[in-house]
Every structure is written in structure tokens, then in C-alpha cells.
Design an enzyme around this catalytic site. Structure first.
Site, PDB file in Angstrom:
ATOM      1  N   GLU A  32      -5.494   2.205   7.513  1.00  0.00           N
ATOM      2  CA  GLU A  32      -4.208   2.739   7.960  1.00  0.00           C
ATOM      3  C   GLU A  32      -4.239   4.252   8.089  1.00  0.00           C
ATOM      4  O   GLU A  32      -3.260   4.943   7.809  1.00  0.00           O
ATOM      5  CB  GLU A  32      -3.072   2.285   7.045  1.00  0.00           C
ATOM      6  CG  GLU A  32      -2.786   0.795   7.152  1.00  0.00           C
ATOM      7  CD  GLU A  32      -1.420   0.392   6.632  1.00  0.00           C
ATOM      8  OE1 GLU A  32      -0.555   1.276   6.484  1.00  0.00           O
ATOM      9  OE2 GLU A  32      -1.225  -0.812   6.375  1.00  0.00           O
ATOM     10  N   HIS A  71      -0.307   2.121  -1.451  1.00  0.00           N
ATOM     11  CA  HIS A  71      -1.375   1.442  -2.192  1.00  0.00           C
ATOM     12  C   HIS A  71      -2.078   2.465  -3.073  1.00  0.00           C
ATOM     13  O   HIS A  71      -2.088   3.659  -2.767  1.00  0.00           O
ATOM     14  CB  HIS A  71      -2.424   0.845  -1.235  1.00  0.00           C
ATOM     15  CG  HIS A  71      -1.994  -0.420  -0.570  1.00  0.00           C
ATOM     16  ND1 HIS A  71      -2.731  -1.572  -0.624  1.00  0.00           N
ATOM     17  CD2 HIS A  71      -0.909  -0.722   0.174  1.00  0.00           C
ATOM     18  CE1 HIS A  71      -2.128  -2.533   0.057  1.00  0.00           C
ATOM     19  NE2 HIS A  71      -1.011  -2.028   0.555  1.00  0.00           N
TER      20      HIS A  71
END
Length: 464
Positions: A67, A334
Site C-alpha cells: 500500500e 497496520h
């Protein structure tokens, strides 16, 4: 592996001799949450990720990012880490890019981007998995002078689960993606190279995709090598509840269970009210000893040793739990998985003498085949309805054109033309998805089904 190989771009001269076989290898995998226009404070957070990588101790030598969608963010990280990670590759895929990048202390000899054949659906534009062209970014990195002193790095981000398994409508896609990356890692191990599989696999430990990867390639989940009794999901998940253990604290989730997602320490996973207060300047205290019901591990480092050299896992931990120094938010939604691999002087057993593939129980292959058959029926039904919609819109459009001839008012003619134009446009899109996309998806399913059947036959022969 993809047919096309690319020479590494934007490389710089390393500060140290890259041909000395290292005694240890520091590896980091991190999902950066760098969605353009959608991720809050995106560029500021990713710049800080670059700062943290640059000053990490021990210094990372191979990093896999997920990402990391924009060149701006990637180049900012490259600039900040070039003194320890002078080589890197940003991978292009799909319409909006795959968001994958690999950074390395040593030269990248070859790279490729393999796009998964089963990869979401274009009609789910609000989810975006199909449009970013998810796949496997791979890099062949030479860490020594020997012919097989090579690390093959595979960085990926599997399709997101939007419902709980087994009711997840994309579980077939994610299982097929796990199958593909397992094949790639197996082939790399058969070449005698060290293998690293990094990424956000969007699966919990010991799930079907997790077991498939470890069965059909020689790699192992590093966290479970060190902590084999760690959680197999969030405390609220049925798989973890079945173990009958107490709900772990937030501290234990990080230290023992490697939870990288939905952790109570992560500001992006706070409740709406907590986030609302936070953005107004009111922070919240998170008790590290309080129970954490939602934290789970979705991020992994898979590892297989190099032929003729014994590498072992020295340590593994969750990282990037710090906050931004001024924004005070977590650097990503995350946390990272970080590990140190240590080379031992004892020559290990050669991988060419090992069986590179073990097998799952036969009933597991039957489960996968049943999943494929169920999904195949669903997609064929979708295809029929989409093609029927296209045919109906063609008929309606012709009817509207004819009706215009007898239209008593201009505004009626306008409405008829507007309805026919919009309807035909929607019908054409549905026809293209039904006739072209679903057709290609069904063909990819056939290939996946054939490979699973082959594996089942081999498992039956091995068990006989």
C-alpha cells in the site's frame, strides 16, 4: 513467474561491498496504508515511515512495503533510506498500481511483477482490488559471490476479506492467490536460493490459505517458528475461541501473538468517539494489560533457507508501533513484522535432496474444489444475468428510438433518448463484464481447479 524481467531502476552505488555474504539478515514487512486521497495524513505518515526505517536498530537490509501507492511517497522513503538501502524497486500494476515496493542493501539483479489471474471483480469499484492489479512483486537479490548466494524476495498483498470466512465471497480469489505465490516460492527454493515471502496476506494463521502456502512450498511462517503456540486469529474469532484460552492483553498480543492489525494501540482502529476526540486534541490512554478481543495477525514473513547454507531465525517482533511525532497518530493502520535471520557456519542439508512439496489432507483439496465449483456456479449465473441485461437494454433502446417518431412533445422525446442512452450504457458495461471479464475469470478458475486436482492426485499417491 512473469515472463518479462526488468533491470532495476533508480539504483545507486552502495556504501559497502555488497558481495560479502552477510552473517545476518534483517527483514521488515509493512503495510503503509498509503491510499491516495483516502488515507488521512498519507504523505506525512509515509515520510515518517522513511525516517523510522533510516534510524532503525538493527538497520534493515531487505524491506517489503505494501500500500505504498504513489511515486511521491516511494521516492521520499528512498531518499531517507538510501544510506542503508541503496537499491529499490517500485512496482507498476493494474490501473492504479499495486502499491508494492522492495528496498534492499544489495543489488537487485532481476525483478518482475506477476498479476494474479483471480483478482477481484471490476463491478466492485468501491473496493478497488481489481483496479489496482494485485499480484506478486519479486526481486532477485545477490548477497554474496557464490552462484546460489541469492535471496528471492516475494512481496504481495492478497485480496481483502470483506466478510468473515467461510462466508467471504472472495475466499476463492484469496485461496487461488495463495496458491500462485506458493508456486513461485517453491520454484525459487528449487533453484537453491533463499526465499522470503513478505506482505499483508489478509489471512489468519492456520487458515486455509496459510496451510496451503506452507504445504505447497518449503517456506515457513517465521512467527510460528519462534512462537508455535501463538494465536490463530483474534480472540473473538471462532478458531481462537475453540482453543479455550484466556483473552490476551494488548501487550501479549504484540509480544506473543504478533498481531499487526486491529490492535488497540493503533489510533486508526479506535472507536469513532475516540478518533473524534483524538482529532480534537484529546488523546486516550490504552491500558497495555487490558484484554484485546479484535487484534489479529494478517502480516507475514515466510522463509526458506538457501541451499548449502543454514540460516535460522534469531528473533521476530512486531514493529512500527510508534506514533507520528507531531500528528500523534499511528504511522499506518497496520504494524510491521520484523525478523533477524542468522547464518550458521555449519553447512546445511541441500534443498535439492529434500522434497519441496508436502501435501494437505485429501479432504482439504476436496474443500477447495467444492469452493471452486460453488464460485463457478455463482459466476456463470452472474454472466447469464449480465448478458440478458445487455440484450434487454438493446431491445429497450430500439423501442425508445421508434417511440421518438410518434412523440407528441419534445420533452417526451428527450426523456426517451435519455433513458435509452443511460440504459444502453449500463447494458454495454454489464455485457462487457459478463462476456469478457467473467469469461476470463471462469477460465482462470478452470486452471486453478486443474492444478488442485493434480495436487489431490499426488496426495493420494503419497498416502498410498
Amino acid at each position: 513467474m512473469a515472463d518479462q524481467m526488468a533491470t532495476i531502476e533508480d539504483s545507486q552505488e552502495p556504501s559497502a561491498d555488497p558481495l560479502d555474504l552477510p552473517s545476518s539478515l534483517r527483514v521488515i514487512s509493512l503495510n503503509c496504508w498509503g491510499l491516495k486521497f483516502l488515507s488521512k495524513y498519507r504523505h506525512a505518515r509515509l515520510v515518517e515511515i522513511g525516517h523510522q526505517l533510516a534510524k532503525a536498530t538493527p538497520a534493515p537490509q531487505i524491506v517489503g512495503l505494501q500500500e505504498c501507492w504513489t511515486q511521491q511517497d516511494y521516492l521520499a522513503i528512498r531518499e531517507l533510506t538510501k544510506h542503508i538501502l541503496p537499491y529499490g524497486k517500485f512496482y507498476w500494476s493494474g490501473i492504479f498500481g499495486g502499491g508494492l515496493a522492495i528496498l534492499s542493501k544489495w543489488p537487485i539483479e532481476e525483478s518482475s511483477m506477476f498479476r494474479y489471474p483471480l483478482n477481484g471483480r471490476p463491478q466492485a469499484f468501491f473496493r478497488g482490488d481489481w483496479y489496482v492489479g494485485k499480484g506478486v512483486a519479486s526481486a532477485r537479490i545477490r548477497i554474496g559471490t557464490g552462484r546460489k548466494d541469492v535471496v528471492e524476495v516475494f512481496c504481495t498483498h492478497l485480496h481483502a476479506p470483506y466478510e468473515r470466512e467461510p462466508n467471504d465471497s472472495y475466499i476463492c480469489h484469496r485461496t487461488a492467490q495463495a496458491w500462485e505465490i506458493a508456486k513461485m516460492m517453491r520454484h525459487a527454493a528449487e533453484r537453491g536460493h533463499m526465499v522470503l515471502g513478505l506482505g499483508d496476506f489478509n489471512m489468519i494463521p492456520l487458515s486455509l490459505a496459510h496451510r496451503l502456502i506452507e504445504a505447497h512450498s518449503p517456506v515457513k511462517d517465521i512467527w510460528r517458528i519462534v512462537k508455535p503456540d501463538s494465536a490463530v486469529g483474534a480472540a473473538e474469532d471462532s478458531a481462537e475461541k475453540a482453543r479455550g484460552l484466556v483473552v490476551p492483553s494488548s501487550r501479549m498480543c504484540l509480544e506473543e501473538h504478533g498481531t499487526t492489525c486491529d490492535h488497540r494501540f493503533n489510533t486508526w482502529r479506535w472507536s469513532k468517539q475516540m478518533k473524534k476526540d483524538f482529532f480534537k486534541g484529546k488523546d486516550s490512554y490504552i491500558d497495555p494489560e487490558a484484554e484485546d478481543h479484535r487484534a489479529k495477525r494478517l502480516d507475514y514473513v515466510f522463509f526458506a533457507s538457501q541451499e548449502g547454507v543454514r540460516w535460522q531465525v534469531q528473533d521476530v517482533q512486531v514493529g512500527f508501533t510508534m506514533r507520528h511525532p507531531t500528528l500523534l497518530c499511528s504511522l499506518s493502520d497496520h504494524f510491521s513484522i520484523e525478523t533477524t535471520l542468522v547464518r550458521h557456519p555449519t553447512v546445511g542439508e541441500k534443498t535439492e535432496d529434500k522434497v519441496m512439496t508436502s501435501f494437505l489432507p485429501v479432504e482439504t483439496y476436496d474443500e477447495i474444489l467444492a469452493m471452486v465449483a460453488k464460485y463457478n456456479i455463482r459466476e456463470r449465473k452472474q454472466r447469464r444475468w449480465r448478458l440478458r441485461h445487455f440484450g434487454a437494454e438493446v431491445v429497450i433502446t430500439i423501442g425508445c428510438f421508434i417511440a421518438v417518431w410518434w412523440s407528441p412533445r419534445n420533452f417526451v422525446a428527450f426523456i426517451l433518448m435519455l433513458v435509452s442512452t443511460l440504459g444502453l450504457s449500463a447494458g454495454v458495461l454489464d455485457g462487457l463484464m459478463g462476456g469478457l471479464f467473467v469469461g476470463s475469470e471462469i477460465r482462470a478458475l478452470k486452471e486453478f481447479e486443474y492444478e488442485v486436482r493434480l495436487a489431490k492426485e499426488q496426495a493420494l499417491r503419497a498416502a498410498a
